[in-house]
Design a protein around this motif. Sequence first.
Motif, mmCIF file in Angstrom:
data_model
loop_
_atom_site.group_PDB
_atom_site.id
_atom_site.type_symbol
_atom_site.label_atom_id
_atom_site.label_comp_id
_atom_site.label_asym_id
_atom_site.label_seq_id
_atom_site.Cartn_x
_atom_site.Cartn_y
_atom_site.Cartn_z
ATOM 1 N N SER A 103 -45.339 9.186 29.579
ATOM 2 C CA SER A 103 -44.498 7.998 29.702
ATOM 3 C C SER A 103 -45.330 6.722 29.654
ATOM 4 O O SER A 103 -44.784 5.636 29.475
ATOM 5 C CB SER A 103 -43.636 8.056 30.967
ATOM 6 O OG SER A 103 -44.446 8.025 32.096
ATOM 7 N N LEU A 104 -46.660 6.835 29.806
ATOM 8 C CA LEU A 104 -47.501 5.652 29.602
ATOM 9 C C LEU A 104 -47.712 5.373 28.125
ATOM 10 O O LEU A 104 -48.236 4.325 27.753
ATOM 11 C CB LEU A 104 -48.871 5.847 30.258
ATOM 12 C CG LEU A 104 -48.970 5.618 31.761
ATOM 13 C CD1 LEU A 104 -50.378 5.908 32.243
ATOM 14 C CD2 LEU A 104 -48.595 4.189 32.117
ATOM 15 N N ARG A 139 -34.321 10.375 31.380
ATOM 16 C CA ARG A 139 -35.495 11.004 30.760
ATOM 17 C C ARG A 139 -35.341 11.111 29.240
ATOM 18 O O ARG A 139 -36.324 11.258 28.524
ATOM 19 C CB ARG A 139 -35.742 12.389 31.374
ATOM 20 C CG ARG A 139 -36.291 12.304 32.814
ATOM 21 C CD ARG A 139 -36.075 13.591 33.561
ATOM 22 N NE ARG A 139 -36.742 14.699 32.916
ATOM 23 C CZ ARG A 139 -38.027 15.002 33.105
ATOM 24 N NH1 ARG A 139 -38.753 14.280 33.920
ATOM 25 N NH2 ARG A 139 -38.574 16.021 32.493
ATOM 26 N N ASN A 180 -36.875 7.783 27.339
ATOM 27 C CA ASN A 180 -38.255 7.737 26.819
ATOM 28 C C ASN A 180 -38.687 9.109 26.294
ATOM 29 O O ASN A 180 -39.861 9.425 26.227
ATOM 30 C CB ASN A 180 -39.237 7.191 27.854
ATOM 31 C CG ASN A 180 -39.409 8.119 29.026
ATOM 32 O OD1 ASN A 180 -38.657 9.065 29.203
ATOM 33 N ND2 ASN A 180 -40.422 7.853 29.835
ATOM 34 N N LEU A 206 -38.718 12.109 27.381
ATOM 35 C CA LEU A 206 -39.319 13.216 28.109
ATOM 36 C C LEU A 206 -38.433 14.434 27.894
ATOM 37 O O LEU A 206 -38.859 15.565 28.032
ATOM 38 C CB LEU A 206 -39.438 12.897 29.597
ATOM 39 C CG LEU A 206 -40.514 11.875 29.967
ATOM 40 C CD1 LEU A 206 -40.557 11.660 31.471
ATOM 41 C CD2 LEU A 206 -41.885 12.296 29.461
ATOM 42 N N ARG A 264 -42.415 4.475 24.333
ATOM 43 C CA ARG A 264 -42.962 4.727 25.666
ATOM 44 C C ARG A 264 -43.837 3.569 26.141
ATOM 45 O O ARG A 264 -43.949 3.321 27.346
ATOM 46 C CB ARG A 264 -43.762 6.032 25.656
ATOM 47 C CG ARG A 264 -42.849 7.244 25.678
ATOM 48 C CD ARG A 264 -43.626 8.515 25.506
ATOM 49 N NE ARG A 264 -42.744 9.680 25.581
ATOM 50 C CZ ARG A 264 -43.101 10.891 25.163
ATOM 51 N NH1 ARG A 264 -44.307 11.079 24.656
ATOM 52 N NH2 ARG A 264 -42.260 11.898 25.261
ATOM 53 N N GLU A 265 -44.475 2.874 25.193
ATOM 54 C CA GLU A 265 -45.260 1.701 25.576
ATOM 55 C C GLU A 265 -44.383 0.644 26.235
ATOM 56 O O GLU A 265 -44.826 -0.088 27.104
ATOM 57 C CB GLU A 265 -45.906 1.063 24.338
ATOM 58 C CG GLU A 265 -47.144 1.748 23.842
ATOM 59 C CD GLU A 265 -47.730 1.020 22.643
ATOM 60 O OE1 GLU A 265 -47.733 -0.229 22.649
ATOM 61 O OE2 GLU A 265 -48.177 1.698 21.701
ATOM 62 N N MET A 282 -41.846 4.167 33.521
ATOM 63 C CA MET A 282 -41.059 5.169 34.244
ATOM 64 C C MET A 282 -41.702 5.431 35.607
ATOM 65 O O MET A 282 -42.904 5.599 35.716
ATOM 66 C CB MET A 282 -41.015 6.460 33.441
ATOM 67 C CG MET A 282 -40.239 7.558 34.133
ATOM 68 S SD MET A 282 -39.010 8.206 33.003
ATOM 69 C CE MET A 282 -38.072 9.276 34.025
ATOM 70 N N PHE A 329 -41.423 8.016 38.888
ATOM 71 C CA PHE A 329 -40.899 9.364 39.163
ATOM 72 C C PHE A 329 -40.645 9.564 40.648
ATOM 73 O O PHE A 329 -41.220 8.881 41.495
ATOM 74 C CB PHE A 329 -41.909 10.414 38.697
ATOM 75 C CG PHE A 329 -42.214 10.371 37.231
ATOM 76 C CD1 PHE A 329 -41.526 11.177 36.339
ATOM 77 C CD2 PHE A 329 -43.201 9.530 36.740
ATOM 78 C CE1 PHE A 329 -41.815 11.141 34.991
ATOM 79 C CE2 PHE A 329 -43.496 9.487 35.388
ATOM 80 C CZ PHE A 329 -42.799 10.298 34.516
ATOM 81 N N ARG A 361 -48.443 0.710 38.295
ATOM 82 C CA ARG A 361 -49.031 1.326 37.107
ATOM 83 C C ARG A 361 -48.135 1.111 35.889
ATOM 84 O O ARG A 361 -48.608 0.802 34.794
ATOM 85 C CB ARG A 361 -49.246 2.828 37.340
ATOM 86 C CG ARG A 361 -49.764 3.549 36.106
ATOM 87 C CD ARG A 361 -50.084 4.989 36.365
ATOM 88 N NE ARG A 361 -48.889 5.792 36.624
ATOM 89 C CZ ARG A 361 -48.907 7.091 36.893
ATOM 90 N NH1 ARG A 361 -50.052 7.729 36.960
ATOM 91 N NH2 ARG A 361 -47.789 7.755 37.120
#
Lengths: 363, 256
Positions: free
Chosen positions: A268-269, B60, B63, B65, B91-92, B96, B98, B164
């Motif tokens: 996800s990064l 999810r 992006n 996942l 995704r950039e 997300m 969690f 982050r």
Amino acid sequence: MTKSGKNHIQTEGLKAPVIRIGALQWIKANLFNGVFNSILTLVTLFFLYKVIPPFARWALIDSLWLSSAEQCRAASGACWSIIPANIRFIIFGFYPHELHWRPFVAIIMLVSLLLYSKNRDHWNKSFGYIWIAGLLTMGILMKGGLFGLTPVESDQWGGLPLTLMLSFFGMFAAYPLGVLLALGRRSKMPAVKTICILYIELIRGVPLISLLFMSAVLFPLFLPEGLTVNKIIRAQAAIILFTAAYIAEVVRGGLQAITRGQYEAAESLGLNYVQRMRLIILPQALKIVIPPTVGILISAFKDTSLVVIIALYDVLKTTKSVLANPSWMGFSPEAYLFVALIYFVCCFSMSNYSRRLEKELHT
Amino acid sequence: MKDDTIKTGRSSEDKIIEIDGLHKWFSDLHVLNDINLTVYRGERIVICGPSGSGKSTLIRCINRLEEHQKGRILVDGIELTGNLKNIEKIREEVGMVFQHFNLFPHLTILENLALGPIWVRKVPKKEAEETAMYYLEKVHIAEQAKKHPGQLSGGQQQRVAIARSLCMKPKIMLFDEPTSALDPEMVKEVLDVMINLAEEGMTMIVVSHEMGFAKSVAHRVLFMDFGQMVEENTPVAFFDHPQHERTKLFLSQILH
């Protein structure tokens, strides 16, 4: 609970009790607690009494260290003299006698490089160049033919340099190959996955000896006429291919221990596959599997002694050859203990280093 | 329940996520059943619903996942398909967070934050670390920069996880039950950070049962059950006058 410090509960005076016991108490508590343990202790003591003094007498008191073979035969103790008398052949095999300094320097260089590499602070950019320069120098020293060094054909190589070379390249080429195979086995691409599974299962399904035989006997049949590949290189390849298959499975175990959340967070990064593996997954997975990996590397190191079956003279084979010499026949315990010591020093250093690495990487 | 009727006066350029006729199955289980959702820039949406209702799966999918099997998802004008380059590009732009934080345990807090910008956005290391410190200060945790995630409490870890994501300067933030794994006394510190973020105008989709949070920051609350979007409304209307029986039942259960 006592984070703020204001409303802390009284904790002084509630320390864990320190228990100190004397030697006699310890003996009583651990060796003579009960009839069965007392009997066991006595039997063990009697056994040690029967074994250790005679061994010490043989190995140390009655032993000879720098004598001729004849003097040894007259003595009752160990004949360690076999080692100094034949040390150059045991260590260097058939390498030309007057050129022994070259493999000697090469061994010293390899050991110093390994010791230097123990400190991970040294692992910077120039580190790779130091290793490449070092390995090239070692190769030139062994092979000769450059800078006025007398050429020495590789079929004259033997003894410790051969053992170290086979195991060093065996480990350092097998490790990355094993990691790639492990990643490949978990790949979503069916072709890559199938090839990796086939490779791992086929190689693990045959003993190393048969691979060595194949490299020596079968492989040359497939080469075009006139083209030969050096025997040492073929054995080296067999060892690398064999070890890599085992490392692959250990690494795969490590990869499976990483939670899905780590993969997802990395994804996800926006990190791509190579970055995810290199930066997030492998550093964690490889750390988990340090103990079994080192186990495999240690057994790979010892397995290099199997090259004797394709007539390569590793350090175990040179020792056996000394024992075939009529004047030194019969002193095999001394000689084998000496080789065992060489193997032990190497394996124990690896094991020690792995424990240190685990501690350093502990987070 | 067309979005455009609720959000009148918005142009189509303001749409940042468009989900159209989305279906997803886990083998035989129909986890997402005909989901339609449009999210506008700066909009904050809270999705709630019973466990297994598909709400986590839905975000999810945004992006990728999770892969969807039918329908279309457009994020910032790019359609999500099997194209890896597009997926990485999306995704950039989509951060997300969690439920279980998923910080990288082998890296320090600072390294956790700087990693994405350095490797994905190719920001110089020094600059990435400065940005990282800026966001760590924002989530009130700068003094922990040199520690490893394992040394932090759950609430601190989740705040690091938010920082982050922010370091990537995302256009959208997705939160997947960000407070469900936390001890009760740590929920507030995480929600405070999220409220701050909301006040700065971040586009947010939050899967959560935190009703207070939904009431104070959400523009819309969505209720999902059995893979379907059952109800959608403004927070006040949603909590005070739920329309569907299933919504009423769910609210009575979580509000005791």
